[in-house]
Design a protein around this motif. Structure first.
Motif, PDB file in Angstrom:
ATOM      1  N   PRO A  82      -4.147  24.408  22.091  1.00 10.64           N
ATOM      2  CA  PRO A  82      -5.064  25.282  21.364  1.00 10.64           C
ATOM      3  C   PRO A  82      -6.236  24.551  20.702  1.00 10.64           C
ATOM      4  O   PRO A  82      -6.094  23.427  20.207  1.00 10.64           O
ATOM      5  N   CYS A 121      -0.439  26.326  23.858  1.00  9.92           N
ATOM      6  CA  CYS A 121       0.792  25.550  23.720  1.00  9.92           C
ATOM      7  C   CYS A 121       1.911  26.141  24.575  1.00  9.92           C
ATOM      8  O   CYS A 121       3.025  25.625  24.573  1.00  9.92           O
ATOM      9  N   GLU A 140       1.742  18.576  23.975  1.00 12.99           N
ATOM     10  CA  GLU A 140       2.170  19.471  22.884  1.00 12.99           C
ATOM     11  C   GLU A 140       3.694  19.409  22.729  1.00 12.99           C
ATOM     12  O   GLU A 140       4.438  19.661  23.678  1.00 12.99           O
ATOM     13  N   SER A 142       6.120  21.240  21.423  1.00 13.51           N
ATOM     14  CA  SER A 142       6.997  22.365  21.772  1.00 13.51           C
ATOM     15  C   SER A 142       7.023  22.577  23.287  1.00 13.51           C
ATOM     16  O   SER A 142       8.070  22.891  23.862  1.00 13.51           O
ATOM     17  N   GLY A 297       2.737  34.384  17.082  1.00 13.35           N
ATOM     18  CA  GLY A 297       2.239  33.625  18.237  1.00 13.35           C
ATOM     19  C   GLY A 297       2.281  32.131  18.022  1.00 13.35           C
ATOM     20  O   GLY A 297       1.378  31.411  18.441  1.00 13.35           O
ATOM     21  N   CYS A 298       3.339  31.639  17.393  1.00  6.02           N
ATOM     22  CA  CYS A 298       3.553  30.195  17.292  1.00  6.02           C
ATOM     23  C   CYS A 298       4.954  29.917  17.794  1.00  6.02           C
ATOM     24  O   CYS A 298       5.909  30.197  17.085  1.00  6.02           O
ATOM     25  N   PRO A 299       5.073  29.371  19.031  1.00  6.38           N
ATOM     26  CA  PRO A 299       4.040  29.134  20.047  1.00  6.38           C
ATOM     27  C   PRO A 299       3.410  30.432  20.566  1.00  6.38           C
ATOM     28  O   PRO A 299       3.935  31.509  20.346  1.00  6.38           O
ATOM     29  N   HIS A 300       2.301  30.273  21.258  1.00  7.76           N
ATOM     30  CA  HIS A 300       1.520  31.393  21.771  1.00  7.76           C
ATOM     31  C   HIS A 300       2.385  32.492  22.396  1.00  7.76           C
ATOM     32  O   HIS A 300       3.333  32.206  23.122  1.00  7.76           O
ATOM     33  N   CYS A 355      -4.737  29.001  16.879  1.00  6.37           N
ATOM     34  CA  CYS A 355      -3.568  29.464  16.124  1.00  6.37           C
ATOM     35  C   CYS A 355      -3.792  29.277  14.632  1.00  6.37           C
ATOM     36  O   CYS A 355      -4.788  28.685  14.216  1.00  6.37           O
ATOM     37  N   VAL A 357      -2.490  27.350  12.668  1.00  7.60           N
ATOM     38  CA  VAL A 357      -2.323  25.972  12.196  1.00  7.60           C
ATOM     39  C   VAL A 357      -3.538  25.114  12.554  1.00  7.60           C
ATOM     40  O   VAL A 357      -4.031  24.354  11.723  1.00  7.60           O
ATOM     41  N   LYS A 374       8.159  26.722  13.136  1.00  8.26           N
ATOM     42  CA  LYS A 374       7.131  25.675  13.236  1.00  8.26           C
ATOM     43  C   LYS A 374       5.914  26.047  12.387  1.00  8.26           C
ATOM     44  O   LYS A 374       5.355  25.207  11.688  1.00  8.26           O
TER      45      LYS A 374
HETATM   46 FE1  F3S Z   1       1.153  26.412  19.236  1.00 13.02          FE
HETATM   47 FE2  F3S Z   1      -0.254  26.273  17.052  1.00 13.02          FE
HETATM   48 FE3  F3S Z   1       2.308  26.768  16.935  1.00 13.02          FE
HETATM   49  S1  F3S Z   1      -0.409  24.925  18.780  1.00 13.02           S
HETATM   50  S2  F3S Z   1       3.194  25.760  18.709  1.00 13.02           S
HETATM   51  S3  F3S Z   1       0.739  28.082  17.867  1.00 13.02           S
HETATM   52  S4  F3S Z   1       1.205  25.396  15.610  1.00 13.02           S
END
Ligand code: F3S
Length: 401
Positions: A82, A121, A140, A142, A297-300, A355, A357, A374
């Motif tokens: 990302p 990701c 990445e 994950s 959406g973490c991961p996407h 994302c 983050v 995460k």
């Molecule tokens: Fe992806 Fe961002 Fe989470 S890169 S794994 S959505 S911290």
């Protein structure tokens, strides 16, 4: 003993294929020498991290521009992690024009090198899906954990420069998880409770990761006691295990493809309901406080997850900033199926390619609600948000309150 390079690799190292390829081979040779690799092996695909200008800064942008100017060209399918913004709709995320300009220049440098500008990701659901047994060079954490464990592909956790170097040469040094012997499990985690939904698999990743961190060695975990799991739960677990335990691989009995090759190791740690409750509680810092940011959406997100959000939001209006983070290919699919329209009509915002983050939003919000273990870690450590973790459906409900 040094590494054996074949004539093509030697030519790359001598500069016969341009200055960028030379630099790339130098990076890989240095890495291979440190880790005692004997030779280079071909990679089938690459995934590069260090894409957000927020992380790269000016020095990183200069390095990428130099590699592109020096004739660097990807020799295998290569995608990106990302970026710091939605490449098409950065304004809707409140990103400054100055940041957007820098981020665009990063993406342009990559595309000049023939890299596919899919920033995600979860490349494995967005057009970069390796096969069982293939060697790849992904960065990445994950996705590395998912590729090794769930797909059975082989990758170390690459840094940004080493992943780019693998893309420009088509090879990587053979060490770590490329070697059969390092994929053997070293410790069993016996899961004593039923785990369901993405947030609980996130808590499981934290519970195991925290125990792994305390061990001197870094054994590959072998999980027993899980009877069923979805792709989405696995991606959540991978992200959490990599975040809290630094793990790049695990086996899950009866589920992951290499698990049946091994017996469960004798050394066993039990994971009880109280371990899971403790892990869940330890991630939360914003309980009871007023929520102003929701993100899934973490991961996407996968297409199925976006479809589910559309069902939950149909005909309703969100009351808080709600980011839906996913990859561009999945977003396009969601557009075609009408999911995006339902979600956007409800007032939620797609934060595609990025994302909560890696976007430059430090301190912009006070309390984030998410289903991701995460995101809990990084949104609080990096972006200074307080965090609350909830089941996926309740996260959506929180946006409607
Ligand atoms: Fe992806 Fe961002 Fe989470 S890169 S794994 S959505 S911290």
């Amino acid at each position: 003993m040094g590494m054996d390079l074949n004539p093509i690799e030697q030519d790359m190292l001598a500069g016969g294929q341009g200055s960028a390829t030379k630099k790339a081979m130098q990076i890989l040779l240095a890495l291979g020498t440190i880790y005692g690799a004997r030779r280079m092996i071909p990679v089938h695909s690459v995934q590069i991290a260090g894409v957000s200008y927020e992380n790269l800064g000016e020095a990183g942008l200069e390095f990428l521009s130099e590699m592109a100017d020096g004739g660097g060209r990807a020799r295998v399918k290569t995608t990106l992690n990302p970026a710091g913004m939605d490449i098409e709709n950065w304004r809707s995320l409140g990103i400054s024009a100055e940041f957007a300009d820098k981020q665009q220049r990063v993406i342009e440098a990559f595309t000049r090198m023939g890299v596919i500008p899919t920033c995600t990701c979860t490349p494995y659901v967005a057009g970069n899906l390796p096969e069982f047994g293939q060697s790849i060079a992904w960065a990445e954490s994950s996705a590395v954990c998912y590729a090794n464990s769930v797909i059975g592909a082989r990758t170390n956790r690459e840094g940004g420069p080493s992943a780019l170097a693998a893309a420009l040469t088509g090879v990587t040094p053979e060490y770590g998880f490329h070697l059969e012997t390092n994929r053997k499990p070293g410790i069993t985690f016996k899961i004593e409770s039923k785990i369901q939904h993405t947030h609980e698999f996130g808590a499981l990743g934290k519970a195991i990761g925290t125990k792994l961190e305390k061990l001197d060695t870094k054994p590959v975990p072998y999980l027993t006691g899980i009877t069923g799991v979805t792709l989405e739960e696995l991606k959540s677990f991978c992200a959490s295990l990599a975040t809290y335990g630094g793990a790049a691989m695990f086996h899950m009995q009866g589920i992951t493809p290499e698990a049946s090759q091994f017996q469960a190791p004798v050394e066993t740690i039990a994971i009880s309901q109280s371990d899971l409750d403790q892990a869940m509680q330890s991630m939360e810092s914003g309980k009871g406080e007023e929520v102003d940011f929701i993100s899934l959406g973490c991961p996407h997100l996968t297409l199925a997850e976006i479809g589910h959000i559309a069902v939950l939001l149909e005909g309703k209006k969100v009351t808080k900033t709600f980011w839906i983070t996913t990859s561009r290919p999945v977003k396009r699919e969601a557009d075609r199926l009408g999911y995006s329209q339902v979600i956007e009509s409800a007032g939620a915002t797609f934060a595609t390619d990025t994302c909560c983050v890696v976007a430059p939003i430090v301190g912009r919000f006070k309390v984030l609600v998410t289903d991701s273990a995460k995101a809990c870690y990084y949104a609080s450590a990096r972006n200074k948000f307080k965090v609350v973790i909830k089941p996926f459906d309740q996260v959506v409900a929180e946006a409607l309150k």
